[in-house]
Design a protein around this motif. Structure first.
Motif, PDB file in Angstrom:
ATOM      1  N   GLY A  68       0.798  -1.232   0.000  1.00  0.00           N
ATOM      2  CA  GLY A  68       0.000   0.000   0.000  1.00  0.00           C
ATOM      3  C   GLY A  68       0.821   1.267   0.000  1.00  0.00           C
ATOM      4  N   ALA A  69       1.988   1.234  -0.630  1.00  0.00           N
ATOM      5  CA  ALA A  69       2.890   2.386  -0.571  1.00  0.00           C
ATOM      6  C   ALA A  69       2.398   3.564  -1.396  1.00  0.00           C
ATOM      7  CB  ALA A  69       4.281   1.976  -1.039  1.00  0.00           C
ATOM      8  N   THR A  70       1.618   3.295  -2.441  1.00  0.00           N
ATOM      9  CA  THR A  70       1.164   4.359  -3.333  1.00  0.00           C
ATOM     10  C   THR A  70      -0.304   4.160  -3.661  1.00  0.00           C
ATOM     11  OG1 THR A  70       3.365   4.556  -4.351  1.00  0.00           O
ATOM     12  CG2 THR A  70       1.519   5.490  -5.566  1.00  0.00           C
ATOM     13  N   ASN A  71      -1.081   5.232  -3.554  1.00  0.00           N
ATOM     14  CA  ASN A  71      -2.476   5.203  -3.989  1.00  0.00           C
ATOM     15  C   ASN A  71      -2.665   6.216  -5.106  1.00  0.00           C
ATOM     16  OD1 ASN A  71      -5.516   6.535  -3.332  1.00  0.00           O
ATOM     17  ND2 ASN A  71      -5.410   4.331  -3.565  1.00  0.00           N
ATOM     18  N   LEU A  72      -3.242   5.762  -6.213  1.00  0.00           N
ATOM     19  CA  LEU A  72      -3.453   6.594  -7.385  1.00  0.00           C
ATOM     20  C   LEU A  72      -4.941   6.866  -7.544  1.00  0.00           C
ATOM     21  CD1 LEU A  72      -1.109   4.580  -9.773  1.00  0.00           C
ATOM     22  CD2 LEU A  72      -0.507   6.654  -8.504  1.00  0.00           C
ATOM     23  N   GLN A  73      -5.312   8.130  -7.703  1.00  0.00           N
ATOM     24  CA  GLN A  73      -6.711   8.525  -7.845  1.00  0.00           C
ATOM     25  C   GLN A  73      -6.874   9.357  -9.108  1.00  0.00           C
ATOM     26  OE1 GLN A  73      -7.061  10.621  -4.114  1.00  0.00           O
ATOM     27  NE2 GLN A  73      -7.828   8.806  -3.030  1.00  0.00           N
ATOM     28  N   VAL A  74      -7.844   8.979  -9.931  1.00  0.00           N
ATOM     29  CA  VAL A  74      -8.024   9.593 -11.242  1.00  0.00           C
ATOM     30  C   VAL A  74      -9.356  10.341 -11.294  1.00  0.00           C
ATOM     31  CG1 VAL A  74      -8.285   9.157 -13.721  1.00  0.00           C
ATOM     32  CG2 VAL A  74      -6.637   7.826 -12.385  1.00  0.00           C
ATOM     33  N   SER A  75      -9.317  11.525 -11.902  1.00  0.00           N
ATOM     34  CA  SER A  75     -10.513  12.270 -12.283  1.00  0.00           C
ATOM     35  C   SER A  75     -10.294  12.763 -13.710  1.00  0.00           C
ATOM     36  CB  SER A  75     -10.765  13.454 -11.348  1.00  0.00           C
ATOM     37  OG  SER A  75     -11.048  13.015 -10.028  1.00  0.00           O
ATOM     38  N   SER A  76     -11.266  12.514 -14.575  1.00  0.00           N
ATOM     39  CA  SER A  76     -11.063  12.839 -15.989  1.00  0.00           C
ATOM     40  C   SER A  76     -12.385  13.125 -16.672  1.00  0.00           C
ATOM     41  CB  SER A  76     -10.355  11.681 -16.693  1.00  0.00           C
ATOM     42  OG  SER A  76     -10.240  11.921 -18.083  1.00  0.00           O
ATOM     43  N   THR A  77     -12.354  14.053 -17.611  1.00  0.00           N
ATOM     44  CA  THR A  77     -13.531  14.338 -18.431  1.00  0.00           C
ATOM     45  C   THR A  77     -13.491  13.587 -19.757  1.00  0.00           C
ATOM     46  OG1 THR A  77     -12.469  16.262 -19.462  1.00  0.00           O
ATOM     47  CG2 THR A  77     -13.735  16.643 -17.443  1.00  0.00           C
ATOM     48  N   VAL A  78     -12.413  12.861 -20.011  1.00  0.00           N
ATOM     49  CA  VAL A  78     -12.252  12.111 -21.259  1.00  0.00           C
ATOM     50  C   VAL A  78     -11.867  10.670 -20.928  1.00  0.00           C
ATOM     51  CG1 VAL A  78     -11.571  14.146 -22.588  1.00  0.00           C
ATOM     52  CG2 VAL A  78      -9.815  12.809 -21.426  1.00  0.00           C
ATOM     53  N   SER A  79     -11.962   9.793 -21.905  1.00  0.00           N
ATOM     54  CA  SER A  79     -11.539   8.408 -21.720  1.00  0.00           C
ATOM     55  C   SER A  79     -10.028   8.360 -21.551  1.00  0.00           C
ATOM     56  CB  SER A  79     -11.973   7.559 -22.916  1.00  0.00           C
ATOM     57  OG  SER A  79     -13.385   7.570 -23.035  1.00  0.00           O
ATOM     58  N   LEU A 192     -19.931   8.172  -7.543  1.00  0.00           N
ATOM     59  CA  LEU A 192     -20.387   6.792  -7.598  1.00  0.00           C
ATOM     60  C   LEU A 192     -20.440   6.319  -9.041  1.00  0.00           C
ATOM     61  CD1 LEU A 192     -21.502   4.421  -5.883  1.00  0.00           C
ATOM     62  CD2 LEU A 192     -23.792   5.303  -6.376  1.00  0.00           C
ATOM     63  N   GLY A 193     -19.769   5.214  -9.322  1.00  0.00           N
ATOM     64  CA  GLY A 193     -19.769   4.636 -10.661  1.00  0.00           C
ATOM     65  C   GLY A 193     -19.659   3.134 -10.579  1.00  0.00           C
ATOM     66  N   GLY A 194     -20.545   2.428 -11.261  1.00  0.00           N
ATOM     67  CA  GLY A 194     -20.528   0.977 -11.200  1.00  0.00           C
ATOM     68  C   GLY A 194     -20.812   0.437  -9.815  1.00  0.00           C
ATOM     69  N   GLY A 195     -21.491   1.225  -8.999  1.00  0.00           N
ATOM     70  CA  GLY A 195     -21.803   0.787  -7.646  1.00  0.00           C
ATOM     71  C   GLY A 195     -20.706   1.040  -6.640  1.00  0.00           C
ATOM     72  N   PHE A 196     -19.606   1.683  -7.073  1.00  0.00           N
ATOM     73  CA  PHE A 196     -18.473   1.913  -6.176  1.00  0.00           C
ATOM     74  C   PHE A 196     -18.033   3.368  -6.233  1.00  0.00           C
ATOM     75  CE2 PHE A 196     -18.244  -2.543  -7.437  1.00  0.00           C
ATOM     76  CZ  PHE A 196     -18.126  -3.174  -6.214  1.00  0.00           C
ATOM     77  N   VAL A 197     -17.472   3.822  -5.138  1.00  0.00           N
ATOM     78  CA  VAL A 197     -16.893   5.145  -5.068  1.00  0.00           C
ATOM     79  C   VAL A 197     -15.620   5.058  -4.241  1.00  0.00           C
ATOM     80  CG1 VAL A 197     -18.127   5.836  -2.985  1.00  0.00           C
ATOM     81  CG2 VAL A 197     -17.385   7.584  -4.609  1.00  0.00           C
ATOM     82  N   GLY A 198     -14.674   5.967  -4.483  1.00  0.00           N
ATOM     83  CA  GLY A 198     -13.418   5.950  -3.723  1.00  0.00           C
ATOM     84  C   GLY A 198     -12.520   4.813  -4.152  1.00  0.00           C
ATOM     85  N   ASN A 199     -11.876   4.157  -3.167  1.00  0.00           N
ATOM     86  CA  ASN A 199     -10.888   3.129  -3.471  1.00  0.00           C
ATOM     87  C   ASN A 199     -11.478   1.900  -4.144  1.00  0.00           C
ATOM     88  OD1 ASN A 199      -8.914   4.718  -2.367  1.00  0.00           O
ATOM     89  ND2 ASN A 199      -8.919   3.724  -0.386  1.00  0.00           N
ATOM     90  N   GLY A 200     -12.787   1.705  -4.050  1.00  0.00           N
ATOM     91  CA  GLY A 200     -13.395   0.540  -4.683  1.00  0.00           C
ATOM     92  C   GLY A 200     -13.700   0.716  -6.146  1.00  0.00           C
TER      93      GLY A 200
END
Length: 260
Positions: A68-79, A192-200
């Motif tokens: 768990g040394a690195t957590n990557l979080q993405v936000s994007s308006t494009v694919s 919320l996307g695909g029933g999950f939000v955050g790390n899921g």
């Protein structure tokens, strides 16, 4: 003299008729423009330095894992697609090797070498790459669990001298892939996307790191070239047994988020 007296109702009617014929109209317009700028945002949580200090025999044999040394979080308006690229100063010159910063000892041993492949670093991601229909490589991502029997190269970091060039379809991606049909749709770990939000969700990935030097330090899990090349590392490429020179070595892992 005859006098004409206009009643109030007649005067009002005359004025109303005059106003109807003399109606004026003016107009001004405001143009409203909407500019939707594309956004690709990658947040990285965790230390920017992941240290492996091997000072016990058990650590050489069993390796060290940084969970768990690195957590990557993405936000994007494009694919988008997300991949990891192993890189160093040596890599920029075409040699996919760690940078040797310090050597310990007299360096007189002809069998002790400082040419260590970048692919000795292994990665593991917490969830499977959900979009790999067009992947042609043996390993589509880093989801293979760390163990001693996993196929060689299944977790080895993708090593390259051109980290900002999207890897080929034969290489590993964390999310999405090289093919235009393989991508993660625009969205965010906050929504919320695909029933999950955050790390899921498919917009968040936790990365583990592992290095196994072996005894002597020949790095048996390393490969030559990219992470999908399953040729054994070149520490023992000659008839003489070679092993790593004690010292300090550095490299970096670039996490690259790119529009599909």
């Amino acid at each position: 003299m005859k006098k004409f007296i206009l009643s109030a109702s007649v005067v009002a009617a005359m004025l109303a008729g005059t106003n109807a014929k003399a109606q004026l109209l003016d107009e001004q317009n405001v143009t409203v423009t909407m500019d939707l700028q594309p956004i690709l945002q990658l947040n990285m949580n965790g230390s920017q330095n992941v240290d492996f200090v091997f000072d016990q025999i058990s650590e050489y044999v069993g390796g060290i894992t940084q969970y768990g040394a690195t957590n990557l979080q993405v936000s994007s308006t494009v694919s988008w697609d997300l991949y990891a690229a192993g890189f160093s100063s040596n890599a920029s010159g075409g040699s996919l090797l760690w940078d040797n910063q310090v050597e310990y000892g007299a360096s007189a041993d002809p069998n002790a070498v400082t040419t260590l492949p970048l692919t000795l670093l292994e990665l593991h991601q917490d969830k499977i790459n959900s979009s790999v229909a067009g992947a042609t490589g043996t390993y589509a991502d880093y989801f293979q669990a760390f163990n001693s029997t996993a196929p060689l190269g299944s977790n080895a970091v993708y090593a390259t001298s051109a980290p900002y060039t999207k890897p080929a379809a034969t290489e590993k991606f964390i999310a999405g892939h090289n093919a235009t049909s393989d991508f993660i749709a625009g969205g965010s770990y906050l929504i919320l996307g695909g029933g999950f939000v955050g790390n899921g969700s498919n917009y968040s990935y936790t990365m583990d790191y592992r290095i196994i030097p072996g005894l002597p330090a020949v790095f048996p899990r390393a490969t030559s070239g990219s992470g999908n090349n399953t040729t054994s590392a070149a520490l023992n490429a000659t008839t003489t047994t070679l092993y790593a020179q004690p010292g300090v070595y550095t490299m970096n892992v670039k996490y690259v988020l790119v529009e599909n």
